[in-house]
Write an enzyme that holds these catalytic residues in place. Structure first.
Site, mmCIF file in Angstrom:
data_model
loop_
_atom_site.group_PDB
_atom_site.id
_atom_site.type_symbol
_atom_site.label_atom_id
_atom_site.label_comp_id
_atom_site.label_asym_id
_atom_site.label_seq_id
_atom_site.Cartn_x
_atom_site.Cartn_y
_atom_site.Cartn_z
ATOM 1 N N THR A 16 0.839 -1.205 0.000
ATOM 2 C CA THR A 16 0.000 0.000 0.000
ATOM 3 C C THR A 16 0.876 1.259 0.000
ATOM 4 O OG1 THR A 16 -1.506 -1.278 1.400
ATOM 5 C CG2 THR A 16 -1.963 1.077 1.175
ATOM 6 N N HIS A 31 1.430 -9.802 -6.885
ATOM 7 C CA HIS A 31 2.162 -10.655 -5.944
ATOM 8 C C HIS A 31 2.697 -11.895 -6.671
ATOM 9 C CE1 HIS A 31 0.872 -8.369 -2.497
ATOM 10 N NE2 HIS A 31 -0.375 -8.781 -2.503
ATOM 11 N N ARG A 45 -2.356 -0.657 9.812
ATOM 12 C CA ARG A 45 -2.429 -1.155 11.190
ATOM 13 C C ARG A 45 -1.456 -0.351 12.038
ATOM 14 N NH1 ARG A 45 -0.199 -5.209 14.502
ATOM 15 N NH2 ARG A 45 1.463 -5.443 12.977
HETATM 16 P P1 PAP Z 1 -1.038 -5.951 0.697
HETATM 17 O O1 PAP Z 1 0.228 -6.648 0.286
HETATM 18 O O2 PAP Z 1 -2.142 -6.899 1.064
HETATM 19 O O3 PAP Z 1 -1.498 -4.918 -0.255
HETATM 20 P P2 PAP Z 1 0.461 -4.264 2.479
HETATM 21 O O4 PAP Z 1 0.150 -2.865 2.161
HETATM 22 O O5 PAP Z 1 1.739 -4.807 2.002
HETATM 23 O O6 PAP Z 1 -0.748 -5.204 2.066
HETATM 24 O O7 PAP Z 1 0.473 -4.485 4.053
HETATM 25 C C1 PAP Z 1 -0.013 -3.614 4.992
HETATM 26 C C2 PAP Z 1 1.129 -3.281 5.925
HETATM 27 O O8 PAP Z 1 1.758 -2.091 5.449
HETATM 28 C C3 PAP Z 1 0.628 -2.993 7.307
HETATM 29 O O9 PAP Z 1 1.685 -3.324 8.191
HETATM 30 P P3 PAP Z 1 1.457 -3.671 9.738
HETATM 31 O O10 PAP Z 1 0.388 -4.706 9.801
HETATM 32 O O11 PAP Z 1 2.762 -4.175 10.252
HETATM 33 O O12 PAP Z 1 1.074 -2.404 10.391
HETATM 34 C C4 PAP Z 1 0.394 -1.509 7.216
HETATM 35 O O13 PAP Z 1 0.297 -0.855 8.449
HETATM 36 C C5 PAP Z 1 1.634 -1.084 6.441
HETATM 37 N N1 PAP Z 1 1.454 0.226 5.814
HETATM 38 C C6 PAP Z 1 0.364 0.701 5.161
HETATM 39 N N2 PAP Z 1 0.571 1.942 4.734
HETATM 40 C C7 PAP Z 1 1.813 2.286 5.136
HETATM 41 C C8 PAP Z 1 2.595 3.480 5.012
HETATM 42 N N3 PAP Z 1 2.128 4.562 4.401
HETATM 43 N N4 PAP Z 1 3.838 3.470 5.525
HETATM 44 C C9 PAP Z 1 4.326 2.388 6.158
HETATM 45 N N5 PAP Z 1 3.641 1.237 6.329
HETATM 46 C C10 PAP Z 1 2.395 1.189 5.823
#
Ligand code: PAP
Length: 341
Positions: A86, A151, A307
């Site tokens: 994301t 992916h 998250r």
């Molecule tokens: P996807 O592969 O299903 O699209 P993806 O975006 O890779 O998902 O995973 C979400 C993770 O990226 C979450 O990590 P966490 O569970 O450890 O918190 C999410 O918080 C994190 N994430 C989303 N947006 C950002 C951002 N702008 N900067 C850093 N981390 C982010």
């Protein structure tokens, strides 16, 4: 339509409810399968070309393999689920489109990232674009360079991706945080939809270690792209979530250079760089209304993709024994490659 637009993960639906092609259904019958992480006996993962897929993702992958024709100018963002997709979708989108929104004359224009979730702006090939609903989607409305995400493991990419001059940006994340993030995401997703939930952390961890996770084995996915980045540095850029977090400006510059849209001296003198990084930061994106209340298709909530966004949250979930097991596998699988995760 039975896809989860913008999601890299399957919905907990009975396979019979899914819109799968005949080719996919036939193939599923001949493939090794395992119970997935979701607590529903019918949600299986299938081993296709060495990697595990949910039914919908395999269906989309087959369609992508058959029908996607890559252009030399295309850019593909590739990740294993929960590696920061994301975030990097937002960053690359903002980077490529920066002149539209940062020129003084355009300053009043609202940036699309303020109103749309990054998954809406940068679709997944095998989830959003190639679905049974429309196996021959019209891609003519994508501006050049076309930016897609996937992916799909390296060995299963469509031939045209390998044959063309298109560029791949690969983002990986350490296996500890990737696992924890995936487990949380699937928990939210399944509780939300079915109240069935997924395997407890123990069971899911065991499966992850055995390679049975979406698009897993995690290590094989990462290693194949890492090697490709060494062999073809002009085609594959290999990035790490942790390093990006640590040195954001430096990596934005690397990305811009690799994608052929280098930052100007002015931009490098920080105004442009800071703007993009601030716009795409976890703090900013996660607080936007669209990402707090908005939904992707079929009800998948945008907030599920935000998250904590931190490095090292694994410390709150993994025991020393689990860490030792994960580290041992990492060493066995990739130790000799020189890659450190
Ligand atoms: P996807 O592969 O299903 O699209 P993806 O975006 O890779 O998902 O995973 C979400 C993770 O990226 C979450 O990590 P966490 O569970 O450890 O918190 C999410 O918080 C994190 N994430 C989303 N947006 C950002 C951002 N702008 N900067 C850093 N981390 C982010």
């Amino acid at each position: 339509m039975s896809t989860t637009e913008g999601s890299s993960l399957p919905r907990n639906l009975q396979p019979d409810d899914l819109m799968l092609t005949d080719e996919c259904r036939e193939l599923m019958g001949s493939l090794q399968s395992e119970k997935g992480w979701v607590l529903s006996s019918s949600t299986l993962y299938y081993l296709y070309q060495g990697f595990w897929y949910g039914a919908l993702h395999m269906n989309g992958t087959l369609l992508t393999q058959r029908h996607f024709r890559s252009l030399d100018s295309d850019i593909l963002l590739v990740t294993t689920p929960k590696s920061g997709t994301t975030w990097l979708k937002a960053i690359i989108f903002a980077l490529l489109n920066r002149s539209c929104y940062s020129e003084p004359a355009n300053r009043k224009l609202d940036h699309p990232l303020l109103h749309k979730n990054p998954h809406k702006l940068v679709p997944f090939l095998e989830v959003d674009i190639y679905t049974s609903k429309d196996p021959y989607p019209d891609l003519s409305n994508f501006n050049s360079p076309r930016l897609f995400a996937t992916h799909i493991p390296l060995r299963s990419l469509p031939e045209s991706v390998k044959d063309s001059k298109c560029k791949l940006v690969y983002l990986c994340r350490n296996p500890r945080d990737t696992f924890v993030s995936l487990w949380h995401f699937l928990n939210k997703l399944t509780h939300n939809e079915t109240e069935m939930g997924i395997q407890a952390l123990e069971g899911a961890f065991d499966m992850f270690c055995k390679g049975v996770s979406l698009y897993g084995p995690y290590w094989d996915h990462v290693l194949d792209y890492y090697k490709a980045s060494l062999e073809m540095p002009h085609k594959v850029l290999f990035l790490k979530y942790e390093e990006m977090k640590d040195k954001q400006s430096e990596h934005l510059k690397r990305l811009a250079d690799f994608l052929g849209c280098p930052l100007s001296e002015d931009e490098e003198a920080n105004v442009g760089v800071d703007e993009i990084l601030r716009l795409c930061s976890f703090d900013n994106l996660s607080k936007l209304e669209v990402n707090q209340t908005g939904k992707l298709e079929l009800g998948l909530e945008n907030k599920f993709f935000f998250r904590k966004g931190e490095v090292g949250d694994w410390v709150n979930y993994l025991t020393p024994e689990k860490i030792e097991r994960l580290d041992r596998i990492t060493e066995e699988k990739i130790g000799s490659s020189g890659l450190k995760l």
